[in-house]
Design a protein around this motif. Sequence first.
Motif, PDB file in Angstrom:
ATOM      1  N   ASP A 134       0.812  -1.220   0.000  1.00  0.00           N
ATOM      2  CA  ASP A 134       0.000   0.000   0.000  1.00  0.00           C
ATOM      3  C   ASP A 134       0.848   1.273   0.000  1.00  0.00           C
ATOM      4  N   TRP A 135       1.939   1.285   0.780  1.00  0.00           N
ATOM      5  CA  TRP A 135       2.756   2.507   0.856  1.00  0.00           C
ATOM      6  C   TRP A 135       3.388   2.834  -0.499  1.00  0.00           C
ATOM      7  N   ALA A 136       3.683   1.782  -1.292  1.00  0.00           N
ATOM      8  CA  ALA A 136       4.331   1.972  -2.588  1.00  0.00           C
ATOM      9  C   ALA A 136       3.347   2.387  -3.680  1.00  0.00           C
ATOM     10  N   LYS A 137       2.060   2.083  -3.496  1.00  0.00           N
ATOM     11  CA  LYS A 137       1.057   2.429  -4.506  1.00  0.00           C
ATOM     12  C   LYS A 137       0.863   3.943  -4.607  1.00  0.00           C
ATOM     13  N   LYS A 138       1.334   4.658  -3.612  1.00  0.00           N
ATOM     14  CA  LYS A 138       1.203   6.113  -3.622  1.00  0.00           C
ATOM     15  C   LYS A 138       1.873   6.721  -4.852  1.00  0.00           C
ATOM     16  N   ARG A 139       2.955   6.110  -5.313  1.00  0.00           N
ATOM     17  CA  ARG A 139       3.689   6.647  -6.458  1.00  0.00           C
ATOM     18  C   ARG A 139       2.862   6.613  -7.743  1.00  0.00           C
ATOM     19  N   PHE A 140       1.771   5.828  -7.747  1.00  0.00           N
ATOM     20  CA  PHE A 140       0.927   5.713  -8.932  1.00  0.00           C
ATOM     21  C   PHE A 140      -0.266   6.663  -8.898  1.00  0.00           C
ATOM     22  N   THR A 141      -0.303   7.550  -7.916  1.00  0.00           N
ATOM     23  CA  THR A 141      -1.412   8.493  -7.824  1.00  0.00           C
ATOM     24  C   THR A 141      -1.229   9.681  -8.774  1.00  0.00           C
ATOM     25  N   MET A 142      -0.046   9.765  -9.389  1.00  0.00           N
ATOM     26  CA  MET A 142       0.212  10.799 -10.394  1.00  0.00           C
ATOM     27  C   MET A 142       0.736  10.136 -11.652  1.00  0.00           C
ATOM     28  N   LYS A 143       0.615  10.837 -12.773  1.00  0.00           N
ATOM     29  CA  LYS A 143       1.128  10.293 -14.034  1.00  0.00           C
ATOM     30  C   LYS A 143       2.638  10.093 -13.946  1.00  0.00           C
ATOM     31  N   PRO A 144       3.132   9.033 -14.550  1.00  0.00           N
ATOM     32  CA  PRO A 144       4.578   8.806 -14.563  1.00  0.00           C
ATOM     33  C   PRO A 144       5.270   9.866 -15.410  1.00  0.00           C
ATOM     34  N   GLY A 145       6.542  10.105 -15.147  1.00  0.00           N
ATOM     35  CA  GLY A 145       7.255  11.153 -15.859  1.00  0.00           C
ATOM     36  C   GLY A 145       8.445  10.669 -16.669  1.00  0.00           C
ATOM     37  N   ILE A 146       8.864  11.528 -17.599  1.00  0.00           N
ATOM     38  CA  ILE A 146      10.089  11.264 -18.355  1.00  0.00           C
ATOM     39  C   ILE A 146      11.273  11.431 -17.419  1.00  0.00           C
ATOM     40  N   THR A 147      11.162  12.430 -16.543  1.00  0.00           N
ATOM     41  CA  THR A 147      12.175  12.645 -15.513  1.00  0.00           C
ATOM     42  C   THR A 147      11.458  12.876 -14.190  1.00  0.00           C
ATOM     43  N   LEU A 149      12.205  13.417  -9.506  1.00  0.00           N
ATOM     44  CA  LEU A 149      13.116  13.641  -8.386  1.00  0.00           C
ATOM     45  C   LEU A 149      14.139  12.513  -8.269  1.00  0.00           C
ATOM     46  N   THR A 150      13.705  11.286  -8.502  1.00  0.00           N
ATOM     47  CA  THR A 150      14.619  10.141  -8.439  1.00  0.00           C
ATOM     48  C   THR A 150      15.711  10.256  -9.493  1.00  0.00           C
ATOM     49  N   GLN A 151      15.343  10.698 -10.705  1.00  0.00           N
ATOM     50  CA  GLN A 151      16.310  10.763 -11.800  1.00  0.00           C
ATOM     51  C   GLN A 151      17.377  11.835 -11.589  1.00  0.00           C
ATOM     52  N   VAL A 152      17.055  12.899 -10.853  1.00  0.00           N
ATOM     53  CA  VAL A 152      18.053  13.951 -10.646  1.00  0.00           C
ATOM     54  C   VAL A 152      18.774  13.803  -9.313  1.00  0.00           C
ATOM     55  N   THR A 153      18.429  12.741  -8.568  1.00  0.00           N
ATOM     56  CA  THR A 153      19.123  12.511  -7.296  1.00  0.00           C
ATOM     57  C   THR A 153      19.804  11.142  -7.309  1.00  0.00           C
ATOM     58  N   VAL A 154      19.081  10.104  -6.930  1.00  0.00           N
ATOM     59  CA  VAL A 154      19.699   8.783  -6.779  1.00  0.00           C
ATOM     60  C   VAL A 154      19.797   7.987  -8.077  1.00  0.00           C
ATOM     61  N   ARG A 155      18.926   8.293  -9.038  1.00  0.00           N
ATOM     62  CA  ARG A 155      18.863   7.574 -10.313  1.00  0.00           C
ATOM     63  C   ARG A 155      18.790   6.070 -10.072  1.00  0.00           C
ATOM     64  N   ASN A 156      19.748   5.274 -10.579  1.00  0.00           N
ATOM     65  CA  ASN A 156      19.706   3.819 -10.410  1.00  0.00           C
ATOM     66  C   ASN A 156      20.691   3.310  -9.368  1.00  0.00           C
ATOM     67  N   SER A 157      21.176   4.188  -8.508  1.00  0.00           N
ATOM     68  CA  SER A 157      22.215   3.794  -7.559  1.00  0.00           C
ATOM     69  C   SER A 157      21.680   3.126  -6.297  1.00  0.00           C
ATOM     70  N   ARG A 163      13.971   3.952  -4.218  1.00  0.00           N
ATOM     71  CA  ARG A 163      13.550   4.893  -5.266  1.00  0.00           C
ATOM     72  C   ARG A 163      12.072   5.245  -5.118  1.00  0.00           C
ATOM     73  N   ILE A 164      11.261   4.257  -4.744  1.00  0.00           N
ATOM     74  CA  ILE A 164       9.830   4.506  -4.559  1.00  0.00           C
ATOM     75  C   ILE A 164       9.613   5.519  -3.430  1.00  0.00           C
ATOM     76  N   LYS A 165      10.430   5.443  -2.382  1.00  0.00           N
ATOM     77  CA  LYS A 165      10.327   6.406  -1.282  1.00  0.00           C
ATOM     78  C   LYS A 165      10.635   7.818  -1.760  1.00  0.00           C
ATOM     79  N   VAL A 166      11.594   7.952  -2.688  1.00  0.00           N
ATOM     80  CA  VAL A 166      11.912   9.261  -3.258  1.00  0.00           C
ATOM     81  C   VAL A 166      10.745   9.736  -4.122  1.00  0.00           C
ATOM     82  N   ASP A 167      10.127   8.810  -4.881  1.00  0.00           N
ATOM     83  CA  ASP A 167       8.950   9.148  -5.693  1.00  0.00           C
ATOM     84  C   ASP A 167       7.811   9.658  -4.817  1.00  0.00           C
ATOM     85  N   ASN A 168       7.600   9.002  -3.687  1.00  0.00           N
ATOM     86  CA  ASN A 168       6.548   9.428  -2.756  1.00  0.00           C
ATOM     87  C   ASN A 168       6.847  10.814  -2.190  1.00  0.00           C
ATOM     88  N   LYS A 169       8.130  11.088  -1.971  1.00  0.00           N
ATOM     89  CA  LYS A 169       8.537  12.409  -1.471  1.00  0.00           C
ATOM     90  C   LYS A 169       8.198  13.478  -2.509  1.00  0.00           C
TER      91      LYS A 169
END
Length: 204
Positions: A134-147, A149-157, A163-169
Amino acid sequence: MIKLNLIIKRLIDFFGSLIGSIIISPILILIAFSIKLTSKGPILFKQERIGEDGKTFKILKFRTMIVDAEKLGDGLSIKSKNDNRITRIGKLLRATSLDELPQLFNVILGQMSLVGPRPPVTYFPYDGYNNYPDWAKKRFTMKPGITGLTQVTVRNSVSWDQRIKVDNKYIDSFNVWFDIKLLFKTVSRIFKSENVYMDKSKSK
């Protein structure tokens, strides 16, 4: 206020993507020819992704790997730029994120936004939307993006859950000005290739 921000966001998405795709059309054409001339297969790579409210759509990307690459080697995982499934032009496109440019058309169609959480494939990191906690489903409450917060901070590291926690932020902090800041940060990072590939120890 949130509703107004979402309306403005959609206007920026539509007109920004439409005008942007026209302006960079010479680059799109050049990349398309480069892909076609250097490797066998289609110019575009289409893949099912999970978007807003758990609905699936086909994301568009420039093809950077050989055909049926997911069925070979490490499958979905790409741990290094030396992965022999990546084409010559693909290495450059992935390092600069130029392979993501066709997603401007996903934005025009209303399937994506310029800024938002990246849309995951349907079977990873969880098998289907319903299997996300349930906590991770929050990231789907908005349309996905080309870029985003995750992409300009942690990216794939970091791991997907991190990463989902950063998306929720991002969702908690969303406003149009925040989106604009992230777009500028994205442009500044285009030619920086750090954190493009996931460390094997962080893939879980």
